[in-house]
Design an enzyme around this catalytic site. Structure first.
Site, PDB file in Angstrom:
ATOM      1  N   TRP A 161      36.224  25.627  56.922  1.00  0.00           N
ATOM      2  CA  TRP A 161      34.768  25.629  56.732  1.00  0.00           C
ATOM      3  C   TRP A 161      34.272  24.404  55.988  1.00  0.00           C
ATOM      4  CZ3 TRP A 161      33.223  25.523  51.664  1.00  0.00           C
ATOM      5  CH2 TRP A 161      34.100  26.015  50.700  1.00  0.00           C
TER       6      TRP A 161
ATOM      7  N   ASN B 264      18.171  28.687  61.951  1.00  0.00           N
ATOM      8  CA  ASN B 264      19.154  29.399  61.135  1.00  0.00           C
ATOM      9  C   ASN B 264      20.106  30.251  61.978  1.00  0.00           C
ATOM     10  OD1 ASN B 264      20.136  30.251  58.419  1.00  0.00           O
ATOM     11  ND2 ASN B 264      19.497  32.253  59.149  1.00  0.00           N
TER      12      ASN B 264
ATOM     13  N   TRP C 255      28.280  28.540  54.433  1.00  0.00           N
ATOM     14  CA  TRP C 255      29.549  28.350  55.133  1.00  0.00           C
ATOM     15  C   TRP C 255      30.599  29.356  54.668  1.00  0.00           C
ATOM     16  CZ3 TRP C 255      31.045  25.994  59.405  1.00  0.00           C
ATOM     17  CH2 TRP C 255      30.155  25.084  59.984  1.00  0.00           C
TER      18      TRP C 255
ATOM     19  N   GLU D 215      14.404  36.234  52.216  1.00  0.00           N
ATOM     20  CA  GLU D 215      15.122  34.997  52.522  1.00  0.00           C
ATOM     21  C   GLU D 215      14.941  33.975  51.406  1.00  0.00           C
ATOM     22  OE1 GLU D 215      17.210  34.603  55.119  1.00  0.00           O
ATOM     23  OE2 GLU D 215      16.796  36.718  55.462  1.00  0.00           O
TER      24      GLU D 215
ATOM     25  N   TRP E 299      17.438  34.889  48.980  1.00  0.00           N
ATOM     26  CA  TRP E 299      18.788  34.435  49.343  1.00  0.00           C
ATOM     27  C   TRP E 299      19.039  33.030  48.807  1.00  0.00           C
ATOM     28  CZ3 TRP E 299      23.579  35.444  50.641  1.00  0.00           C
ATOM     29  CH2 TRP E 299      24.373  34.417  51.135  1.00  0.00           C
TER      30      TRP E 299
ATOM     31  N   TRP F  10      44.443  27.633  58.627  1.00  0.00           N
ATOM     32  CA  TRP F  10      43.499  26.764  59.326  1.00  0.00           C
ATOM     33  C   TRP F  10      44.243  25.792  60.238  1.00  0.00           C
ATOM     34  CZ3 TRP F  10      38.798  28.540  58.897  1.00  0.00           C
ATOM     35  CH2 TRP F  10      38.384  29.162  57.704  1.00  0.00           C
TER      36      TRP F  10
END
Length: 489
Positions: free
Chosen positions: A374, A356, A397, A290, A293, A321
């Site tokens: 988003w 998370n 996102w 992580e 990441w 959208w």
């Protein structure tokens, strides 16, 4: 730039420009300045108006106030005063160099697109004026340009990036350093503004009242969090990290963003625990992935500067959208009628942070159930998260929306009821943050509209009055989202 020349000999100070590195240990810029033997002038510039910059959100401003207070306290132990100036750093800093007749300006690098451009121009300007300008890496395990594919380009997929970064870290990660033992202080520091001048804290209403119980900004708070994580949930992290009802994560994200602790120190501490405690190995390794990441997000942002505003996958430019102000407002306020989504959004408002797994559930609901762009969710998180980070926020996102690098497949649409039952099985998370549902039996806590009227009455729940009905039916929303994704060119 007609600026005075630096003071002669060792009297000319070195300015250290603090940014997202609000600590003294394992701080290369601060250590290098101290090593010169010259007086050190620490400075923080509230550069919140620069063109193209994402202005600090409200939650970030709260954290910054307290983190700067902690940094100033730490500097005072070296008889140093943190100089505060507000304005565009590109203009403020050359003036401060001239004012102090400094020999140079040192800083640790930031990787937001506007920061990269500004810092390069500032370095060139200072050097042309005869001042030293040096920058260092204090925020990442490896610079974004140091980890490349076999062809020499940036990575686009996380897994091979993770393998490459792990190889680099295991072979070449420097050990974190301690704060300098001795730092020369100037005879008289330059004038400074005050934190009170900046009005970073909310007043009326004091929406950050819940933050104080949840967080301790500053390097001491970061060190305490790391110790608590190592001695507490780390051994169960791999299995417990997705449980929203458990305190099974590190809580280090804001401390990392503000640089109150270095990723090298965290990596070393977790890696050492993994080596001598075999039972912790799998969980420690998962936690390190992580941390990688986070590195991948910065890698993406550096190589794709438009990531916060534009679809990484351009085919999403044709996605249909919806403009839905009421749906957006219900999501922001935690009033969607889906308890797991609402609990996450209310945790965010109450504490400035969200688990998370809840972030993924809430984000998926916004972009896939409501088909809201988003970037609108990204903007809300930017304003309300104490760990708001441009790279992590944008990459996260876009991952959820399916428009980003190595993104979740478009057909992966979280069912918020099933997600709640899996990651909050007894309903403790929902009961904490959606108290109007607290008395519902566990069987119905994640889908109150399915509960018999008698059960709702006994729990004091009146759907549509004390708690909303779902603003959209999951099955209908899922079908609509799949059709929208398939309609893209």
């Amino acid at each position: 730039m007609d600026d005075p020349l630096p003071l002669p000999g060792s009297a000319a100070p070195i300015l250290v420009w603090f940014r997202q590195d609000l600590r003294l240990d394992d701080n290369p810029a601060f250590a290098a300045a101290a090593a010169t033997g010259r007086p050190v002038v620490p400075v923080y510039v509230l550069d919140d108006l620069a063109p193209g910059q994402w202005r600090l959100g409200g939650a970030s401003r709260w954290w910054l106030h307290h983190s700067l207070a902690a940094l100033a306290d730490a500097l005072s132990s070296h008889a140093l005063t943190l100089v505060l100036r507000a304005g565009e750093a590109a203009a403020v800093l050359p003036k401060l160099v001239a004012e102090t007749r400094a020999a140079g300006l040192y800083w640790n690098r930031c990787y937001e697109p506007y920061a990269v451009r500004r810092d390069a121009a500032l370095k060139s300007r200072l050097r042309k004026a005869g001042a030293e300008a040096r920058s260092f890496n204090a925020s990442l395990l490896a610079e974004p340009w140091e980890v490349n594919t076999a062809s020499g380009g940036p990575y686009r997929v996380y897994t091979p990036f993770q393998r490459a970064l792990r190889t680099r870290v295991e072979n070449a990660l420097p050990k974190p350093s301690q704060a300098p033992d001795s730092v020369v202080a100037p005879n008289s520091p330059p004038a400074s503004e005050t934190l009170a001048d900046w009005k970073l804290l909310p007043t009326t209403p004091d929406w950050a009242s819940g933050f104080r119980a949840a967080w301790r900004p500053g390097s001491k708070g970061a060190e305490s969090r790391l110790r608590e994580f190592l001695d507490g949930p780390l051994p169960e992290y791999a299995d417990g990290r997705d449980r929203c009802d458990l305190a099974a994560t590190s809580g280090l994200s804001a401390h990392l963003h503000w640089g109150e602790i270095s990723p090298r120190r965290i990596w070393q501490a977790v890696h050492e625990r993994m080596i001598w405690d075999e039972a912790t190995g799998r969980s420690a390794d998962k936690f390190l992935s992580e941390l990688i990441w986070r590195e991948f997000a910065h890698h993406l942002l550096f190589h794709h500067p438009a990531l916060p505003e534009a679809n990484w996958r351009t085919r999403f430019d044709g996605f249909p959208w919806r403009n839905d102000p009421k749906g957006l407002a219900a999501w922001q306020r935690g009033l969607t009628g889906y308890p797991m989504v609402d609990a996450g959004m209310r945790q965010l408002w109450a504490t400035g942070w969200m688990h998370n797994r809840a972030r993924m559930i809430a984000a998926s609901f916004l972009v896939k159930h409501l088909l809201i762009h988003w970037t609108q969710g990204e903007a809300w998180f930017w304003d309300t998260l104490v760990d708001a980070d441009l790279a992590n926020n944008a990459a996260g996102w876009q991952w959820v929306a399916g428009s980003g690098a190595d993104a979740a497949p478009y057909f992966r649409i979280f069912n918020p009821v099933l997600q709640g039952r899996k990651h909050d099985p007894e309903g403790a998370y929902v009961r904490r943050f959606v108290p109007e549902l607290a008395k519902l039996p566990t069987r119905w806590i994640h889908a109150p509209w399915e509960a018999p009227h008698a059960v709702l009455d006994d729990a004091g729940v009146a759907l549509g009055r004390t708690y909303p009905n779902p603003i959209v039916d999951h099955a209908v929303a899922r079908a609509r989202a799949l059709a929208a994704y398939r309609s893209m060119p």
